[in-house]
Design an enzyme around this catalytic site. Structure first.
Site, PDB file in Angstrom:
ATOM      1  N   GLU A 175       0.815  -1.207   0.000  1.00 35.40           N
ATOM      2  CA  GLU A 175       0.000   0.000   0.000  1.00 35.40           C
ATOM      3  C   GLU A 175       0.851   1.259   0.000  1.00 35.40           C
ATOM      4  O   GLU A 175       2.060   1.234   0.235  1.00 35.40           O
ATOM      5  CB  GLU A 175      -0.931   0.001   1.195  1.00 35.40           C
TER       6      GLU A 175
ATOM      7  N   CYS B 238       3.893   8.651  -0.473  1.00 39.21           N
ATOM      8  CA  CYS B 238       4.511   7.791   0.537  1.00 39.21           C
ATOM      9  C   CYS B 238       4.660   6.399  -0.075  1.00 39.21           C
ATOM     10  O   CYS B 238       3.670   5.803  -0.505  1.00 39.21           O
ATOM     11  CB  CYS B 238       3.616   7.768   1.771  1.00 39.21           C
TER      12      CYS B 238
ATOM     13  N   CYS C 265       7.229  -6.358   7.186  1.00 38.36           N
ATOM     14  CA  CYS C 265       8.374  -5.752   7.874  1.00 38.36           C
ATOM     15  C   CYS C 265       8.776  -6.688   9.003  1.00 38.36           C
ATOM     16  O   CYS C 265       7.937  -7.362   9.587  1.00 38.36           O
ATOM     17  CB  CYS C 265       7.957  -4.393   8.453  1.00 38.36           C
TER      18      CYS C 265
ATOM     19  N   CYS D 166       7.846  -3.354  15.611  1.00 40.31           N
ATOM     20  CA  CYS D 166       7.405  -2.246  16.476  1.00 40.31           C
ATOM     21  C   CYS D 166       5.986  -2.523  16.980  1.00 40.31           C
ATOM     22  O   CYS D 166       5.122  -2.961  16.222  1.00 40.31           O
ATOM     23  CB  CYS D 166       7.444  -0.917  15.716  1.00 40.31           C
TER      24      CYS D 166
ATOM     25  N   CYS E 132       2.665  -0.854  15.254  1.00 42.38           N
ATOM     26  CA  CYS E 132       2.594  -0.754  13.792  1.00 42.38           C
ATOM     27  C   CYS E 132       1.911  -1.978  13.191  1.00 42.38           C
ATOM     28  O   CYS E 132       2.181  -3.113  13.587  1.00 42.38           O
ATOM     29  CB  CYS E 132       4.002  -0.600  13.228  1.00 42.38           C
TER      30      CYS E 132
ATOM     31  N   GLY F  20       7.420  -1.421   5.639  1.00 39.29           N
ATOM     32  CA  GLY F  20       8.815  -1.836   5.509  1.00 39.29           C
ATOM     33  C   GLY F  20       9.775  -0.880   6.167  1.00 39.29           C
ATOM     34  O   GLY F  20       9.439   0.263   6.476  1.00 39.29           O
ATOM     35  N   GLU F  21      10.985  -1.377   6.389  1.00 35.71           N
ATOM     36  CA  GLU F  21      12.060  -0.554   6.953  1.00 35.71           C
ATOM     37  C   GLU F  21      13.078  -0.321   5.831  1.00 35.71           C
ATOM     38  O   GLU F  21      13.770  -1.254   5.404  1.00 35.71           O
ATOM     39  CB  GLU F  21      12.684  -1.291   8.155  1.00 35.71           C
TER      40      GLU F  21
ATOM     41  N   SER G 237      12.593   7.465   6.205  1.00 34.20           N
ATOM     42  CA  SER G 237      12.234   7.264   7.605  1.00 34.20           C
ATOM     43  C   SER G 237      12.718   5.904   8.081  1.00 34.20           C
ATOM     44  O   SER G 237      12.466   4.886   7.445  1.00 34.20           O
ATOM     45  CB  SER G 237      10.709   7.343   7.734  1.00 34.20           C
TER      46      SER G 237
ATOM     47  N   SER H 183      12.292   7.463  13.469  1.00 42.20           N
ATOM     48  CA  SER H 183      11.132   7.126  14.297  1.00 42.20           C
ATOM     49  C   SER H 183      11.650   6.889  15.706  1.00 42.20           C
ATOM     50  O   SER H 183      12.173   5.822  16.010  1.00 42.20           O
ATOM     51  CB  SER H 183      10.445   5.877  13.746  1.00 42.20           C
ATOM     52  N   LEU H 184      11.527   7.913  16.526  1.00 42.77           N
ATOM     53  CA  LEU H 184      12.136   7.854  17.866  1.00 42.77           C
ATOM     54  C   LEU H 184      11.150   7.295  18.892  1.00 42.77           C
ATOM     55  O   LEU H 184      11.411   6.305  19.550  1.00 42.77           O
ATOM     56  CB  LEU H 184      12.600   9.258  18.267  1.00 42.77           C
ATOM     57  N   HIS H 185      10.052   7.967  19.029  1.00 38.07           N
ATOM     58  CA  HIS H 185       8.898   7.531  19.834  1.00 38.07           C
ATOM     59  C   HIS H 185       9.098   7.516  21.340  1.00 38.07           C
ATOM     60  O   HIS H 185       8.112   7.490  22.078  1.00 38.07           O
ATOM     61  CB  HIS H 185       8.353   6.178  19.359  1.00 38.07           C
TER      62      HIS H 185
ATOM     63  N   ASN I 195      -2.397   6.172  15.229  1.00 37.76           N
ATOM     64  CA  ASN I 195      -3.559   5.616  14.527  1.00 37.76           C
ATOM     65  C   ASN I 195      -3.913   4.299  15.190  1.00 37.76           C
ATOM     66  O   ASN I 195      -3.041   3.452  15.384  1.00 37.76           O
ATOM     67  CB  ASN I 195      -3.221   5.371  13.053  1.00 37.76           C
TER      68      ASN I 195
ATOM     69  N   CYS J 210       0.308   2.899   8.319  1.00 41.02           N
ATOM     70  CA  CYS J 210       0.883   1.855   7.475  1.00 41.02           C
ATOM     71  C   CYS J 210       0.375   0.458   7.808  1.00 41.02           C
ATOM     72  O   CYS J 210       0.239   0.092   8.959  1.00 41.02           O
ATOM     73  CB  CYS J 210       2.404   1.884   7.500  1.00 41.02           C
TER      74      CYS J 210
HETATM   75  N1  SAH Z   1      10.168   1.575   9.100  1.00 37.97           N
HETATM   76  C1  SAH Z   1      10.235   2.984   8.929  1.00 37.97           C
HETATM   77  C2  SAH Z   1       9.192   3.564   7.983  1.00 37.97           C
HETATM   78  C3  SAH Z   1       7.797   3.034   8.082  1.00 37.97           C
HETATM   79  S1  SAH Z   1       6.751   3.567   9.369  1.00 37.97           S
HETATM   80  C4  SAH Z   1      10.210   3.678  10.271  1.00 37.97           C
HETATM   81  O1  SAH Z   1      10.091   3.018  11.278  1.00 37.97           O
HETATM   82  O2  SAH Z   1      10.360   4.891  10.306  1.00 37.97           O
HETATM   83  C5  SAH Z   1       6.393   5.254   9.099  1.00 37.97           C
HETATM   84  C6  SAH Z   1       6.051   5.974  10.397  1.00 37.97           C
HETATM   85  O3  SAH Z   1       4.735   5.616  10.890  1.00 37.97           O
HETATM   86  C7  SAH Z   1       7.008   5.638  11.512  1.00 37.97           C
HETATM   87  O4  SAH Z   1       7.353   6.794  12.211  1.00 37.97           O
HETATM   88  C8  SAH Z   1       6.187   4.691  12.370  1.00 37.97           C
HETATM   89  O5  SAH Z   1       6.696   4.624  13.648  1.00 37.97           O
HETATM   90  C9  SAH Z   1       4.805   5.306  12.261  1.00 37.97           C
HETATM   91  N2  SAH Z   1       3.711   4.442  12.646  1.00 37.97           N
HETATM   92  C10 SAH Z   1       3.642   3.092  12.582  1.00 37.97           C
HETATM   93  N3  SAH Z   1       2.458   2.652  13.074  1.00 37.97           N
HETATM   94  C11 SAH Z   1       1.781   3.746  13.437  1.00 37.97           C
HETATM   95  C12 SAH Z   1       0.496   3.942  14.023  1.00 37.97           C
HETATM   96  N4  SAH Z   1      -0.309   2.931  14.337  1.00 37.97           N
HETATM   97  N5  SAH Z   1       0.111   5.212  14.276  1.00 37.97           N
HETATM   98  C13 SAH Z   1       0.923   6.262  13.985  1.00 37.97           C
HETATM   99  N6  SAH Z   1       2.134   6.128  13.438  1.00 37.97           N
HETATM  100  C14 SAH Z   1       2.569   4.883  13.181  1.00 37.97           C
END
Ligand code: SAH
Length: 344
Positions: free
Chosen positions: A86, A99, A106, A110, A113, A158-159, A190, A213-215, A289, A330
């Site tokens: 997608e 995007c 993947c 995480c 995700c 994907g990463e 990213s 993607s720090l979080h 999300n 995603c």
């Molecule tokens: N693997 C890469 C790129 C894909 S994810 C990465 O980790 O950056 C793209 C972004 O969406 C990342 O910042 C990821 O952490 C975030 N993401 C994944 N699931 C999500 C969700 N349920 N709600 C909001 N952001 C999310």
């Protein structure tokens, strides 16, 4: 199966010479493919060459479904082997951002995700990543000279740095002046934080916007929600980010998805400030999300969190969730559709 969209002009020239054809045909084939057409539809290629090309994958990807939201279109693509991925197109005031996905599934695991729920199915080739751009540009009525996509973010499923070689090749193809000639500055990559690949990126393709993607700014918490943090801890990651910034002179972006009770406290904001002190960077806060397989909720403290960071002098925005009305996060739409098909 050889995918022709994987090739740059020089590789295409070698290829046509190998087929016993004159070199100038390479450019014609490439133009045809980048416009999203198949060689058999071309009016410039001779029938004998079209017949030879029938043995190759010319367009590895096609739009399988498009779902229009308010300021975004969500796409499901079908790959030539039947896999589904997608992507999302977002309409901004400054242009259109696509995007793209870099893998089917993947393996990063995480916890919030949807893309990683089934693990990694396979890597996408450079041409399959480019194919998403080709398909959507055609969908929008764009051409090579008049392309309808200005910006690219590698933020789909994907990463990207776990599919390093193909992603670098894709970046070279999409910025190639014989192709779409997209500016590096308009591309964001990213990553969840594969530090040694960030170091390699700084050598192999500096200039794209590095997005991390720090979080969470806490190592222990990060390990819980992002397993990759066990391999590359925060010290190592921040070191690589700093080196990337120094090498490219460009600010880095930290993505921070706000999860209720996990990373949205005053302490989190303070530690984020400490962690990023001295770095030229921007913080992008993202409302979580909802993913039905995950027991996590978005934070109701987003505005406060933002305010707190701003009060400490940080550059911060809240990502407006373009596409959240159409399952923009995603992996979610793909799973929904695969689920529907399973029930059929
Ligand atoms: N693997 C890469 C790129 C894909 S994810 C990465 O980790 O950056 C793209 C972004 O969406 C990342 O910042 C990821 O952490 C975030 N993401 C994944 N699931 C999500 C969700 N349920 N709600 C909001 N952001 C999310």
């Amino acid at each position: 199966m050889e995918i022709l969209l994987d090739k740059n002009l020089q590789e295409m020239e070698q290829f046509v010479i190998g087929l016993g054809e004159p070199k100038f045909r390479a450019k014609q084939i490439l133009n045809c493919l980048l416009l999203g057409n198949k060689p058999k539809e071309s009016t410039t290629l001779p029938a004998s060459l079209k017949a030879k090309l029938a043995d190759y994958v010319c367009q590895p990807i096609k739009i399988y479904r498009d779902i229009k939201g308010k300021n975004a279109v969500k796409f499901l693509y079908e790959l030539y082997d039947g896999n589904i991925i997608e992507g999302i197109l977002m309409y901004h005031s400054y242009g259109n951002t696509l995007c793209v996905s870099t893998q089917v599934g993947c393996r990063m695991g995480c916890k919030f995700c949807a893309s990683t729920l089934d693990g990694l199915i396979r890597n996408l080739s450079a041409g399959e990543i480019l194919g998403q751009f080709v398909a959507v540009n055609k969908y929008l009525g764009g051409t090579l000279k008049d392309r309808k996509i200005t910006n690219i973010v590698l933020m789909g499923s994907g990463e990207p740095l776990d599919n390093y070689d193909n992603v670098i090749k894709f970046l070279k193809l999409v910025t190639d002046e014989n192709g779409f000639n997209v500016s590096k500055r308009n591309i964001s990559l990213s990553t969840c934080g594969i530090a040694d690949k960030i170091d390699r990126l700084a050598d192999d393709f500096p200039g794209v916007v590095l997005t991390i993607s720090l979080h969470t700014p806490f190592q222990e918490k990060r390990q819980e929600i992002m397993p990759i943090a066990k391999v590359y801890n925060l010290d190592k990651l921040m070191n690589s980010v700093q080196k990337y910034i120094e090498k490219t002179g460009r600010r880095a972006v930290f993505e921070y998805t706000l999860i209720d009770g996990v990373n949205d406290s005053v302490k989190d904001a303070q530690q984020l400030r400490i962690l990023t002190k001295g770095l030229i960077c921007h913080i992008n806060l993202i409302p979580l999300n909802y993913v039905k397989e995950r027991d996590l909720k978005t934070s109701n403290n987003i505005e406060n969190f933002k305010q707190q960071l701003e009060n400490m002098g940080m550059s911060v925005t809240v990502r407006n969730s373009l596409g959240s009305d159409i399952d923009g996060a995603c992996g979610q739409l793909r799973r929904k559709v695969l689920g529907e098909n399973k029930d059929e």
